[in-house]
Design an enzyme around this catalytic site. Structure first.
Site, mmCIF file in Angstrom:
data_model
loop_
_atom_site.group_PDB
_atom_site.id
_atom_site.type_symbol
_atom_site.label_atom_id
_atom_site.label_comp_id
_atom_site.label_asym_id
_atom_site.label_seq_id
_atom_site.Cartn_x
_atom_site.Cartn_y
_atom_site.Cartn_z
ATOM 1 N N ILE A 1 0.804 -1.238 0.025
ATOM 2 C CA ILE A 1 -0.058 -0.012 0.063
ATOM 3 C C ILE A 1 0.931 1.447 -0.008
ATOM 4 O O ILE A 1 1.721 1.280 0.792
ATOM 5 C CB ILE A 1 -0.802 -0.085 1.335
ATOM 6 N N CYS A 2 0.703 2.228 -0.899
ATOM 7 C CA CYS A 2 1.621 3.170 -1.043
ATOM 8 C C CYS A 2 1.228 4.329 0.318
ATOM 9 O O CYS A 2 -0.015 4.659 0.706
ATOM 10 C CB CYS A 2 0.997 4.283 -2.105
ATOM 11 N N ILE A 3 2.410 4.711 0.927
ATOM 12 C CA ILE A 3 2.198 5.268 2.011
ATOM 13 C C ILE A 3 1.770 6.766 1.917
ATOM 14 O O ILE A 3 0.792 7.100 2.816
ATOM 15 C CB ILE A 3 3.685 5.292 2.874
#
Lengths: 130, 102, 130
Positions: free
Chosen positions: A77-79
């Site tokens: 998941i992209c931070i």
């Protein structure tokens, strides 16, 4: 073949996440490697463990978790996208002073570099979005 | 070098399919998925555009998306082939890159 | 250009193209796509950004966002050069359809016809569409 998959839409709202799942499953069934699924934009919402869909519906998050556990697929998941939208793992919750975390098992939060790396390392990068 | 293009929008909602067709080289493959499948049947106002695309490309439609939407595979524009998710994977393997028209 | 023996090694350089087809502000895709490109710059890949269809509106001069309470991220396009992202392509037909010309854009770009753009897309290794 080594596949990277980018999911740009949230679960239930848009079919992108379902199509990405069916594609990844078909690729695994054919003996391909799914190196990483990267969740971006509202796609980060695929990774919340707090979703409670009706019992007669599919559980999109659980499906991803099972795929991660059974096939060793790296679910990232992209931070930056996650921070905007309130998706947190334990470490991130602590750092940001939040009172809880909500990431589902099998997912991890990391940077956009993981998407670029998938593009470099995989034979194919397939995008699902709106 | 060759490319697979995917299109997931109804041609009535956005210009995605038209844009894809404007940028797809002759000989590249086109796969209609999700709401993109509405372009694949006969009798719509976009039929001429899709027919001319079939002349220049292999055009595929994702069967599960077609059936989910109550569309009849017998109504497909001639030359469009119905595929499943496994075939979708094969198409991505066959071409060296995929461009998603969203 | 990478040497043939470097193709699968850590020094692999792939051609990444970021295709922007969506207008800014109405949805988050333009902003988050830009964030990907900024991160990608650190990976020393061959990066091109393409603006077509409503994506050309991302580069419209004179964006003033105070009234909608959103951050004006358009100056970031001018900063791309500092990240060595220098290949910005705008489709001539998309500009013309929208009554725009190169003078309406806030950053120097290469305006390119649809056919040339099609050729450029064919040369890429990875295409990320937003």
């Amino acid at each position: 073949m080594k596949y990277g998959i980018l999911v740009n839409e949230g679960p239930y709202q848009h079919q992108a996440s379902d199509t990405a799942y069916q594609f990844a499953k078909a690729a695994l069934d054919k003996g391909h490697e799914v190196f990483r699924v990267f969740f971006y934009h509202d796609g980060v919402n695929n990774g919340t463990r707090f979703g409670v869909p009706p019992q007669d519906d599919r559980n999109i998050t659980t499906r991803w978790t099972e795929m991660a556990e059974q096939h060793g697929v790296d679910m990232v998941i992209c931070i930056a996208a996650a921070q905007r939208r309130g998706l947190l793992d334990e470490g991130e919750a602590k750092r940001q002073g939040k009172d809880g975390d909500n990431i589902a098992p099998g997912f991890r939060i990391s940077g956009l570099g993981q998407l670029i790396e998938a593009g470099i390392q995989c034979d194919r990068l397939v995008v699902f979005g709106d | 070098m060759s490319m697979l293009h995917t299109v997931n929008k109804s041609p009535f909602e956005r210009n995605t399919l038209a844009s894809c067709l404007g940028h797809a080289k002759a000989g590249s493959d086109i796969l209609l998925i999700e709401d993109g499948v509405y372009a694949s049947v006969r009798g719509t106002s976009h039929e001429d555009m899709v027919r001319s695309a079939v002349g220049q490309h292999n055009v595929f439609v994702l069967g599960p998306d077609l059936l989910a939407r109550g569309m009849n595979p017998e109504q497909l524009i001639e030359g469009i082939a119905v595929v499943d998710y496994g075939d979708f994977v094969d198409l991505t393997a066959k071409h060296d890159k995929v461009q998603a028209w969203l | 250009m990478s040497e043939p023996w470097e193709e699968e090694g850590p020094g692999t350089i792939k051609k990444f193209m970021y295709v922007n087809r969506k207008a800014p502000y109405g949805t988050i895709y333009a902003l988050e796509s830009l964030e990907v490109v900024l991160i990608a710059a650190a990976f020393e890949q061959d990066v091109s950004m393409v603006f077509l269809d409503d994506g050309v509106y991302q580069l419209k001069k004179g964006q003033e966002t105070q009234g909608i309470g959103m951050k004006n991220f358009s100056p970031t396009y001018r900063a791309l050069e500092g990240y060595d992202v220098e290949k910005l392509y705008v489709e001539a037909e998309s500009l013309a359809e929208r009554g725009l010309s190169e003078d309406d854009l806030l950053v120097p770009v290469e305006v390119m016809g649809r056919e040339a753009l099609t050729e450029l897309m064919e040369e890429q290794d990875v295409i990320l569409s937003f």
